[in-house]
Design a protein around this motif. Structure first.
Motif, PDB file in Angstrom:
ATOM      1  N   MET A   1      -3.909  20.989  20.949  1.00 28.49           N
ATOM      2  CA  MET A   1      -4.879  20.832  20.791  1.00 28.49           C
ATOM      3  C   MET A   1      -6.237  20.066  20.516  1.00 28.49           C
ATOM      4  SD  MET A   1      -4.678  24.492  19.170  1.00 28.49           S
ATOM      5  CE  MET A   1      -7.141  24.698  18.581  1.00 28.49           C
ATOM      6  N   ASP A   2      -5.517  18.867  19.910  1.00 26.82           N
ATOM      7  CA  ASP A   2      -6.220  17.799  19.570  1.00 26.82           C
ATOM      8  C   ASP A   2      -7.394  16.949  19.770  1.00 26.82           C
ATOM      9  OD1 ASP A   2      -6.702  16.295  16.991  1.00 26.82           O
ATOM     10  OD2 ASP A   2      -4.470  15.529  17.431  1.00 26.82           O
ATOM     11  N   SER A   3      -6.439  17.505  21.239  1.00 26.97           N
ATOM     12  CA  SER A   3      -7.493  16.017  21.975  1.00 26.97           C
ATOM     13  C   SER A   3      -8.913  16.028  22.640  1.00 26.97           C
ATOM     14  CB  SER A   3      -6.526  16.176  23.541  1.00 26.97           C
ATOM     15  OG  SER A   3      -6.757  17.254  24.411  1.00 26.97           O
ATOM     16  N   GLY A   4      -9.265  17.674  23.051  1.00 31.48           N
ATOM     17  CA  GLY A   4     -11.317  17.477  23.173  1.00 31.48           C
ATOM     18  C   GLY A   4     -11.426  16.887  21.782  1.00 31.48           C
ATOM     19  N   ARG A   5     -11.134  16.574  20.375  1.00 31.15           N
ATOM     20  CA  ARG A   5     -11.499  16.113  18.965  1.00 31.15           C
ATOM     21  C   ARG A   5     -11.917  14.888  19.184  1.00 31.15           C
ATOM     22  NH1 ARG A   5     -12.545  21.101  18.553  1.00 31.15           N
ATOM     23  NH2 ARG A   5     -10.928  22.638  18.189  1.00 31.15           N
ATOM     24  N   THR A   6     -12.865  14.027  18.449  1.00 29.65           N
ATOM     25  CA  THR A   6     -13.964  12.735  18.115  1.00 29.65           C
ATOM     26  C   THR A   6     -12.262  12.279  17.005  1.00 29.65           C
ATOM     27  OG1 THR A   6     -14.698  13.325  16.785  1.00 29.65           O
ATOM     28  CG2 THR A   6     -15.924  14.066  18.504  1.00 29.65           C
ATOM     29  N   VAL A   7     -12.557  10.523  17.363  1.00 31.80           N
ATOM     30  CA  VAL A   7     -12.082   9.918  16.108  1.00 31.80           C
ATOM     31  C   VAL A   7     -12.077  10.434  14.795  1.00 31.80           C
ATOM     32  CG1 VAL A   7     -10.933   8.250  15.556  1.00 31.80           C
ATOM     33  CG2 VAL A   7     -11.596   8.073  18.042  1.00 31.80           C
ATOM     34  N   ALA A   8     -13.053  11.105  14.422  1.00 27.44           N
ATOM     35  CA  ALA A   8     -13.155  10.861  13.847  1.00 27.44           C
ATOM     36  C   ALA A   8     -13.095  12.877  13.029  1.00 27.44           C
ATOM     37  CB  ALA A   8     -15.246  11.236  13.402  1.00 27.44           C
ATOM     38  N   GLN A   9     -12.930  13.451  13.800  1.00 33.16           N
ATOM     39  CA  GLN A   9     -12.434  14.552  13.331  1.00 33.16           C
ATOM     40  C   GLN A   9     -11.606  14.727  13.121  1.00 33.16           C
ATOM     41  OE1 GLN A   9     -14.760  16.798  17.037  1.00 33.16           O
ATOM     42  NE2 GLN A   9     -15.180  17.816  15.404  1.00 33.16           N
ATOM     43  N   ARG A  10      -9.933  13.499  14.025  1.00 36.23           N
ATOM     44  CA  ARG A  10      -9.193  13.985  13.911  1.00 36.23           C
ATOM     45  C   ARG A  10      -8.423  12.514  13.121  1.00 36.23           C
ATOM     46  NH1 ARG A  10      -8.952  12.674  19.338  1.00 36.23           N
ATOM     47  NH2 ARG A  10      -8.763  10.690  19.658  1.00 36.23           N
ATOM     48  N   VAL A  11      -9.170  11.715  12.344  1.00 37.68           N
ATOM     49  CA  VAL A  11      -9.350  11.438  11.369  1.00 37.68           C
ATOM     50  C   VAL A  11      -9.087  11.964   9.940  1.00 37.68           C
ATOM     51  CG1 VAL A  11      -9.839   9.504   9.721  1.00 37.68           C
ATOM     52  CG2 VAL A  11      -9.190   8.927  12.074  1.00 37.68           C
ATOM     53  N   ALA A  12     -10.239  12.536   9.737  1.00 45.15           N
ATOM     54  CA  ALA A  12     -10.716  13.663   8.306  1.00 45.15           C
ATOM     55  C   ALA A  12      -9.467  15.183   8.450  1.00 45.15           C
ATOM     56  CB  ALA A  12     -11.707  14.251   8.985  1.00 45.15           C
ATOM     57  N   ALA A  13      -9.253  15.589  10.033  1.00 39.36           N
ATOM     58  CA  ALA A  13      -8.173  16.339   9.742  1.00 39.36           C
ATOM     59  C   ALA A  13      -6.802  15.966   9.359  1.00 39.36           C
ATOM     60  CB  ALA A  13      -8.197  17.215  11.260  1.00 39.36           C
ATOM     61  N   TYR A  14      -5.939  14.527  10.247  1.00 36.59           N
ATOM     62  CA  TYR A  14      -5.266  14.657   9.449  1.00 36.59           C
ATOM     63  C   TYR A  14      -5.110  14.487   7.723  1.00 36.59           C
ATOM     64  CZ  TYR A  14      -4.225  13.418  14.204  1.00 36.59           C
ATOM     65  OH  TYR A  14      -4.295  13.222  15.579  1.00 36.59           O
ATOM     66  N   GLY A  15      -6.653  13.246   7.946  1.00 39.46           N
ATOM     67  CA  GLY A  15      -6.568  13.101   5.994  1.00 39.46           C
ATOM     68  C   GLY A  15      -6.326  14.055   5.095  1.00 39.46           C
ATOM     69  N   MET A  16      -6.901  15.435   5.210  1.00 37.49           N
ATOM     70  CA  MET A  16      -6.804  16.507   4.824  1.00 37.49           C
ATOM     71  C   MET A  16      -5.490  17.142   5.248  1.00 37.49           C
ATOM     72  SD  MET A  16      -8.407  20.479   5.871  1.00 37.49           S
ATOM     73  CE  MET A  16      -7.545  20.299   7.338  1.00 37.49           C
ATOM     74  N   LEU A  17      -5.035  16.720   5.779  1.00 38.34           N
ATOM     75  CA  LEU A  17      -3.132  17.466   5.492  1.00 38.34           C
ATOM     76  C   LEU A  17      -2.373  16.387   4.962  1.00 38.34           C
ATOM     77  CD1 LEU A  17      -2.670  18.500  10.190  1.00 38.34           C
ATOM     78  CD2 LEU A  17      -3.100  20.181   7.596  1.00 38.34           C
ATOM     79  N   ILE A  18      -2.658  14.764   4.890  1.00 42.22           N
ATOM     80  CA  ILE A  18      -1.712  13.884   4.188  1.00 42.22           C
ATOM     81  C   ILE A  18      -1.862  14.575   2.856  1.00 42.22           C
ATOM     82  CG2 ILE A  18      -1.984  11.820   3.524  1.00 42.22           C
ATOM     83  CD1 ILE A  18      -2.343  11.254   6.550  1.00 42.22           C
ATOM     84  N   GLY A  19      -3.575  14.755   2.342  1.00 41.09           N
ATOM     85  CA  GLY A  19      -4.156  15.627   1.105  1.00 41.09           C
ATOM     86  C   GLY A  19      -3.381  16.628   0.494  1.00 41.09           C
ATOM     87  N   LEU A  20      -3.137  17.333   1.207  1.00 38.08           N
ATOM     88  CA  LEU A  20      -2.902  18.592   0.402  1.00 38.08           C
ATOM     89  C   LEU A  20      -1.505  18.984   0.489  1.00 38.08           C
ATOM     90  CD1 LEU A  20      -4.639  21.255   3.427  1.00 38.08           C
ATOM     91  CD2 LEU A  20      -4.696  21.180   0.545  1.00 38.08           C
ATOM     92  N   ALA A  21      -0.722  18.125   2.197  1.00 39.03           N
ATOM     93  CA  ALA A  21       0.894  18.289   1.577  1.00 39.03           C
ATOM     94  C   ALA A  21       1.438  17.254   0.587  1.00 39.03           C
ATOM     95  CB  ALA A  21       1.379  16.827   2.591  1.00 39.03           C
ATOM     96  N   CYS A  22       0.585  16.277   0.231  1.00 45.90           N
ATOM     97  CA  CYS A  22       1.170  15.636  -1.361  1.00 45.90           C
ATOM     98  C   CYS A  22       0.764  16.308  -2.614  1.00 45.90           C
ATOM     99  CB  CYS A  22      -0.072  14.558  -1.606  1.00 45.90           C
ATOM    100  SG  CYS A  22       0.090  13.014  -0.250  1.00 45.90           S
ATOM    101  N   ILE A  23      -0.313  16.705  -2.625  1.00 47.12           N
ATOM    102  CA  ILE A  23      -0.445  17.856  -3.790  1.00 47.12           C
ATOM    103  C   ILE A  23       0.219  19.271  -3.688  1.00 47.12           C
ATOM    104  CG2 ILE A  23      -2.509  20.022  -4.037  1.00 47.12           C
ATOM    105  CD1 ILE A  23      -4.453  18.142  -3.135  1.00 47.12           C
ATOM    106  N   PHE A  24       0.833  19.534  -2.652  1.00 44.04           N
ATOM    107  CA  PHE A  24       1.767  20.460  -2.796  1.00 44.04           C
ATOM    108  C   PHE A  24       3.185  20.174  -3.152  1.00 44.04           C
ATOM    109  CE2 PHE A  24      -0.289  22.996   0.956  1.00 44.04           C
ATOM    110  CZ  PHE A  24      -0.977  23.724   0.144  1.00 44.04           C
ATOM    111  N   SER A  25       3.360  18.926  -2.895  1.00 45.20           N
ATOM    112  CA  SER A  25       4.329  18.112  -2.949  1.00 45.20           C
ATOM    113  C   SER A  25       4.711  18.155  -4.248  1.00 45.20           C
ATOM    114  CB  SER A  25       4.485  17.054  -2.596  1.00 45.20           C
ATOM    115  OG  SER A  25       4.910  16.821  -1.033  1.00 45.20           O
ATOM    116  N   TYR A  26       2.985  17.590  -5.133  1.00 45.02           N
ATOM    117  CA  TYR A  26       3.366  17.495  -6.491  1.00 45.02           C
ATOM    118  C   TYR A  26       3.679  19.021  -7.538  1.00 45.02           C
ATOM    119  CZ  TYR A  26       1.287  16.022 -10.945  1.00 45.02           C
ATOM    120  OH  TYR A  26       1.014  16.408 -12.214  1.00 45.02           O
ATOM    121  N   VAL A  27       2.665  19.630  -7.001  1.00 46.03           N
ATOM    122  CA  VAL A  27       3.012  21.187  -7.353  1.00 46.03           C
ATOM    123  C   VAL A  27       4.032  21.912  -7.242  1.00 46.03           C
ATOM    124  CG1 VAL A  27       2.228  23.629  -7.082  1.00 46.03           C
ATOM    125  CG2 VAL A  27       0.565  21.588  -6.961  1.00 46.03           C
ATOM    126  N   GLU A  28       5.392  21.177  -6.702  1.00 50.65           N
ATOM    127  CA  GLU A  28       6.486  22.092  -6.082  1.00 50.65           C
ATOM    128  C   GLU A  28       7.100  21.006  -7.169  1.00 50.65           C
ATOM    129  OE1 GLU A  28       9.337  22.624  -2.354  1.00 50.65           O
ATOM    130  OE2 GLU A  28       9.004  20.677  -2.353  1.00 50.65           O
TER     131      GLU A  28
END
Length: 171
Positions: free
Chosen positions: A1-28
């Motif tokens: 699904m990722d192939s049709g996205r621009t570089v900026a969209q991929r970077v934003a998605a990865y950054g959001m997922l990294i941030g969420l994963a870090c928050i979830f790790s902290y909460v856990e």
């Protein structure tokens, strides 16, 4: 699904997922589990990983997982926790990628395999560090916990994946 996205969209998605994963790790880390078996966790950060596998693809999910483990290790843990996290995370991720590609299981099944794989990876490192196979005494307990946590995370991940895919189609 990722192939049709621009570089900026991929970077934003990865950054959001990294941030969420870090928050979830902290909460856990803040949630005490009244279970007498060491290493039992809810696996909240795995929610991000399972959603990532089904939305951004393998390469992006591997990057998100590695960055999250290293960042959380440096921020909230230590070298030891990072080694255990990398071992568990990579075994888990490799198994989830394999079983997702084989298409034998639903997203819930893939998540359960990831939960079990995480525990096996961490116990293997513990056995190497302590130079004893005695740590595998905990394996049945950790596998049971991995099944329960993996199922819950997989169910929730399925719901989140559906919604993320709908949003990504609109973009």
């Amino acid at each position: 699904m990722d192939s049709g996205r621009t570089v900026a969209q991929r970077v934003a998605a990865y950054g959001m997922l990294i941030g969420l994963a870090c928050i979830f790790s902290y909460v856990e880390a803040m949630i005490p589990l009244p279970i007498p078996v060491p290493g039992v966790k809810l696996g909240l950060a795995n929610l991000v990983i399972i959603v990532g596998l089904y939305t951004i693809g393998i390469k992006g999910t591997v990057a998100v997982s590695l960055i999250r483990i290293v960042f959380v290790g440096f921020t909230f843990g230590n070298a030891s926790s990072m080694i255990y996290g990398l071992a568990g995370g990579m075994v888990s991720l490799l198994l989830m990628i394999l079983f997702q590609k084989l298409n034998w299981f639903s997203q819930v099944g893939v998540s359960i395999i990831g939960g079990i794989g995480h525990n096996i990876g961490q116990l293997s490192v513990a056995a190497l560090i302590t130079q004893t196979a005695g740590v595998f005494y905990y394996l049945p307990f950790l596998m049971a916990a991995g099944v329960v946590a993996g199922a819950l995370i997989g169910l929730l991940g399925g719901l989140v994946t559906e919604r993320v895919q709908k949003v990504m189609k609109k973009i």
